[in-house]
Design a protein around this motif. Structure first.
Motif, PDB file in Angstrom:
ATOM      1  N   GLN A 113       0.903  -1.216   0.174  1.00 22.63           N
ATOM      2  CA  GLN A 113      -0.086   0.087  -0.001  1.00 22.63           C
ATOM      3  C   GLN A 113       0.772   1.237  -0.093  1.00 22.63           C
ATOM      4  O   GLN A 113       0.468   2.431  -0.667  1.00 22.63           O
ATOM      5  N   LEU A 231      -5.613   5.917  -0.303  1.00 24.04           N
ATOM      6  CA  LEU A 231      -5.878   4.777  -1.212  1.00 24.04           C
ATOM      7  C   LEU A 231      -7.142   4.949  -2.108  1.00 24.04           C
ATOM      8  O   LEU A 231      -7.174   4.349  -3.129  1.00 24.04           O
ATOM      9  N   THR A 234      -5.951   6.021  -5.712  1.00 28.57           N
ATOM     10  CA  THR A 234      -5.127   5.293  -6.465  1.00 28.57           C
ATOM     11  C   THR A 234      -5.941   4.715  -7.528  1.00 28.57           C
ATOM     12  O   THR A 234      -7.083   4.400  -7.480  1.00 28.57           O
ATOM     13  N   ILE A 261     -10.306   0.878  -2.460  1.00 27.24           N
ATOM     14  CA  ILE A 261      -9.804   1.324  -3.768  1.00 27.24           C
ATOM     15  C   ILE A 261     -10.573   1.012  -5.060  1.00 27.24           C
ATOM     16  O   ILE A 261     -11.170   0.023  -4.973  1.00 27.24           O
TER      17      ILE A 261
END
Length: 296
Positions: A113, A231, A234, A261
Motif C-alpha cells: 500500500q 488509497l 489510487t 480502492i
C-alpha cells in the motif's frame, strides 16, 4: 519442469537485503513481500512454481530484521513502513525491474500500500493478502471505529506463548509451529510437518530471530494511521485476498480495503485464517494471473 533459483544480496538504505529470484529474468516480474516477523521462505517454492509456469519471473526477499537480511538496532536506527517500501524499490532496482506486479501478505500488504501511494509508477498491479489499511499509530492499534481489533482469545494465547522465551533450537522451532497453528483457520487441517520444515529453515538461517520483533515497532512508527483516504485516490489495479477466520486482522479489514480502492477485486477465502491455505493456492494464482494479464 525444474526452475532455477538464484540468490542475490542487495546493498541499500543502510542494510544488506537477501533476495532470491526464480525463473527466466525475461519473464513478467512479480515481487513477493512477506509479513511481520516472517522471512521470504514463507512464500513457499510450490506456490512460486505455479507462477513460473505462467511465465513470471518471481522475486522474494527477507525484510530487514528477518532471515539473512541485516538486523537493525531499532533504538539507534528506528524505521517505518516507508523505509521498508524503499527496501522493496531497492530490490526492484537491483533486478532492473522498472515496474512490476507486487504482492504482499499482512505487513507486506501494508508495504505494498505504501508503494501504491509513494511509488505508483513502479507498480503494474497490487495484490493485498490478509492485510489492513491501518497502521499502529492510534491508541486502538490496528483497529478503528469501523474495523475490529485482533481476536481476544488469540491475543491471550499469544501473550502467554511469548511470556517464556524458548531456550533451545528445538524449542524455537516448536514455538514457530504453535504460532502458525494459532493463526490457521478451519479451511483445511493444519499441517504441522510442513510447518516444521519451514520453521526449521527459518530458525537455522536467521541472523537474529529476536530482531523480527522490531516489525510491530515499525508499524507503530508509521503514518498515516489510516491509509484509506489516500488509497481512495489510487488507480492501480488491485486484488484483495482475505480469510473469514483471520484472528489478527479480521475479515472486515480486507472488505474495507476492497471497498476503498477504486475497481478493486475481493477474493474471500472461506474459513481461512491469517494464512494462505494450500487448498486455495490454485485459485489465488488464477486470480492474480488474471489481474496481471489484464494489465500488462
Amino acid at each position: 519442469m525444474r526452475f532455477v533459483m538464484t540468490d542475490k544480496m542487495v546493498e541499500a538504505n543502510g542494510v544488506t537485503i537477501r533476495t532470491e529470484s526464480f525463473g527466466d529474468k525475461e519473464g513478467v516480474p512479480l515481487i513477493l513481500i512477506m509479513g511481520a516477523t516472517a522471512p521470504g521462505i514463507y512464500w513457499p517454492e510450490r506456490f512460486i512454481n505455479k507462477f513460473l509456469g505462467e511465465g513470471r519471473f518471481v522475486i522474494r526477499y527477507d525484510n530487514r530484521d528477518t532471515g539473512k537480511t541485516t538486523c537493525v538496532d531499532f533504538n539507534e536506527h528506528p524505521y517505518n513502513l516507508e523505509d521498508m517500501a524503499s527496501d522493496a524499490i531497492a530490490v526492484m532496482d537491483a533486478y532492473e525491474v522498472e515496474n512490476g506486479h507486487v504482492a504482499g501478505a499482512s505487513m507486506g500488504g501494508m508495504i505494498v500500500q505504501t508503494l501504491m501511494l509513494q511509488h505508483a509508477p513502479r507498480l503494474r498491479t497490487a495484490t493485498l493478502i490478509m492485510s489492513t489499511p491501518l497502521s499502529g499509530t492510534t491508541d486502538e492499534g490496528l483497529s478503528a471505529g469501523d474495523l475490529p481489533g485482533p481476536d481476544p482469545d488469540w491475543m491471550e494465547k499469544s501473550i502467554s506463548l511469548l511470556s517464556s522465551p524458548p531456550g533451545s533450537r528445538e524449542e524455537m522451532i516448536e514455538r514457530k509451529i504453535e504460532q502458525f497453528r494459532m493463526l490457521a483457520g478451519t479451511a483445511e487441517e493444519f499441517d504441522s510437518d510442513l510447518q516444521r520444515e519451514i520453521a526449521t529453515v527459518e530458525v537455522d538461517q536467521a541472523i537474529d530471530l529476536s530482531a523480527a520483533m522490531n516489525h510491530p515497532l515499525a508499524i507503530d512508527n508509521s503514518s498515516p494511521s489510516d491509509r484509506r483516504p489516500l488509497l481512495a485516490r489510487t488507480k492501480i489495479p488491485t486484488l484483495v485476498i482475505h480469510g473469514t477466520e483471520d484472528p489478527i486482522l479480521p475479515y472486515e479489514h480486507g472488505v474495507s480495503l476492497a471497498e476503498t480502492i477504486s475497481g478493486c477485486e475481493l477474493m474471500t477465502l472461506d474459513k481461512a485464517g491469517h494464512e494462505i491455505p494450500r487448498c486455495y493456492e490454485d485459485e489465488i494464482v488464477r486470480r492474480m494471473i488474471g489481474l496481471q494479464d489484464a494489465n500488462d
